[in-house]
Design an enzyme around this catalytic site. Structure first.
Site, PDB file in Angstrom:
ATOM      1  N   ASP A 146       4.127   1.817  11.169  1.00 23.16           N
ATOM      2  CA  ASP A 146       3.342   0.998  10.236  1.00 23.16           C
ATOM      3  C   ASP A 146       1.907   0.868  10.740  1.00 23.16           C
ATOM      4  OD1 ASP A 146       2.648  -0.762   8.184  1.00 23.16           O
ATOM      5  OD2 ASP A 146       3.222  -2.496   9.380  1.00 23.16           O
ATOM      6  N   ASP A 157       6.657  -2.793   1.447  1.00 28.53           N
ATOM      7  CA  ASP A 157       5.462  -2.146   1.987  1.00 28.53           C
ATOM      8  C   ASP A 157       5.906  -0.771   2.465  1.00 28.53           C
ATOM      9  OD1 ASP A 157       3.666  -1.236   4.145  1.00 28.53           O
ATOM     10  OD2 ASP A 157       2.690  -3.173   3.939  1.00 28.53           O
ATOM     11  N   ASP A 178      -0.925   1.411   9.016  1.00 24.69           N
ATOM     12  CA  ASP A 178      -1.884   0.921   8.019  1.00 24.69           C
ATOM     13  C   ASP A 178      -3.129   1.780   7.921  1.00 24.69           C
ATOM     14  OD1 ASP A 178      -0.672  -1.523   6.862  1.00 24.69           O
ATOM     15  OD2 ASP A 178      -0.648  -2.185   8.931  1.00 24.69           O
ATOM     16  N   ASP A 198      -2.686  -2.610   1.354  1.00 24.50           N
ATOM     17  CA  ASP A 198      -2.595  -3.234   2.676  1.00 24.50           C
ATOM     18  C   ASP A 198      -2.853  -2.177   3.753  1.00 24.50           C
ATOM     19  OD1 ASP A 198      -2.146  -4.739   4.891  1.00 24.50           O
ATOM     20  OD2 ASP A 198      -0.016  -5.115   4.511  1.00 24.50           O
TER      21      ASP A 198
END
Length: 419
Positions: A291, A256, A293, A324
């Site tokens: 992170d 990711d 998103d 994601d």
């Protein structure tokens, strides 16, 4: 400039636009269900806080609150996004027709309605065990020192293997099943090895559940840090990559691009992993300092990720692409569609590169021509190609799709707020 003129510009550089569009249309990108309801799912109290390092910011009106609303919203998104799609499910989105069961007791029947919905639309499925937002997170799951906790989550992982096999058989497409937990510590741990050894043993046990590796692709996803696990994450990059390498006959690595240090680029890692693994999986997101998103943009790293996938021959079943991100500060459907469109746009953009010429220039050490050509391709008339691509996929083009979202918001989303 017209499409035919733009196509001629690319042809002069040795690029077959028609071939590139046809290839893009055959490459699936997996759309994640959790953008539509802020990662809430259907198996716990929707008002309970998210845990395990998961955080959605914002409270834009119209969040989906049940399966029917979520599926309707996804139908809207599917009508706006060109190309081939799959749907990425989390275990927390099971639909309980015969009564609720806990996550360690989930069965394929709890995803029967999803399977029917997918088959009606000709979509494949990917799947994720849900190792967060549950009272059995203590706060650890697979790495917990509490055997009862570990056993609960191991049973959950095994159940998800069986569900993934069911979805693959029902849809006729392989199902990527991603194992990720937020296990870790906020502050400096006194024991780093113990949790990782327990984590390894738990994944070993999950993957002892029988499955057809041609149909189910278990993944191990890494993370560098997150909310509440700022100092230590059990499933670090080194752990997850080495686990996949040591068990490549039964699982693959998943990267990711939000799960690394800010200066690390997943685009640079793809070729390294494909040097050793037959298959890898990617979650495409947009980190802002961590992170976070954010909604995927048509930005440098998204384009570079897709270029590397294409250059490395990853579209021949070697790289499994999924999205994601989750943003509740803006219209959720617009966020969903925008990120998916940008991922597809970046894929098509990458397919319009004359990769053979770039490789020949590099191998002949003509770095001057290589750098010039790579930079000048940025001003080619890609917009006309993208417009034609959207038209052929029977979805609205740029400058058109947002108005459809606004109308849906007016007719559907605002009505939800009145209930």
């Amino acid at each position: 400039m017209s499409y035919s003129e733009a196509k001629e510009r690319y042809l002069a550089l040795g690029v077959d636009v028609e071939k590139a569009m046809e290839r893009a249309m055959r490459t699936p990108i997996s759309l994640h269900v959790w953008q539509g309801d802020d990662v809430r799912g259907f198996d716990t109290d929707p008002d309970k806080p998210l845990t395990g390092g998961i955080q959605t910011t914002g409270n834009y009106p119209g969040r989906a609150s049940n399966p029917s609303e979520l599926m309707a919203d996804m139908d809207m998104v599917l009508s706006l996004v060109p190309g081939k799609k799959k749907i990425n499910l989390h275990a927390s989105y099971g639909i309980f027709e015969d009564g609720w069961v806990d996550r360690d007791r989930l069965e394929p029947k709890h995803f029967r309605l999803w399977a029917e919905w997918l088959k009606q639309r000709g979509l494949g499925a990917d799947f994720n065990p849900t190792f967060f937002s549950h009272e059995k997170c203590d706060p650890l799951t697979l790495s917990s020192p509490n055997k009862e906790t570990r056993d609960f989550w191991i049973r959950h992982g095994k159940a998800c293997i069986r569900i993934s096999q069911y979805l693959a058989e029902e849809t006729g497409e392989p199902c990527t099943m991603n194992i990720w937990t937020g296990d870790g510590y906020k502050d400096i741990p006194g024991d780093r090895l113990g949790p990782r050894l327990r984590y390894k043993e738990s994944i070993d046990e999950i993957l002892s559940e029988p499955y057809d590796f041609d149909k189910v692709k278990p993944c191990v996803e890494s993370k560098v840090f997150g909310i509440g696990v700022e100092s230590y994450t059990a499933g670090s990059g080194e752990f997850s990559l080495l686990y996949a390498a040591m068990n490549r006959d039964k699982c693959i690595p998943l990267m990711d691009n939000g799960h690394y240090h800010p200066t690390e680029m997943v685009s640079d890692k793809i070729s390294s992993l494909l040097s050793f693994f037959p298959e890898i999986a990617l979650h495409i997101t947009r980190p802002v300092r961590w992170d976070s998103d954010h909604v995927v943009l048509f930005d440098d790293e998204t384009r570079e990720i897709m270029k590397e996938v294409v250059r490395c021959g990853g579209l021949e079943g070697r790289v499994h692409l999924a999205l994601d991100y989750f943003d509740a500060s803006i219209n959720r459907i617009a966020a969903w569609a925008m990120g998916a469109r940008n991922a597809e746009k970046a894929l098509l953009y990458a397919l319009l590169e004359n990769g053979e010429e770039m490789k020949d220039l590099q191998d002949s050490s003509d770095f001057t021509s290589l750098l010039v050509k790579m930079d000048e391709e940025k001003t080619l008339p890609f917009g006309e190609i993208w417009k034609e691509y959207c038209s052929r996929c029977q979805v609205p083009g740029d400058g058109e799709w947002l108005e459809e979202v606004r109308q849906y918001e007016k007719k559907i989303l605002k009505e939800r707020e009145k209930k």
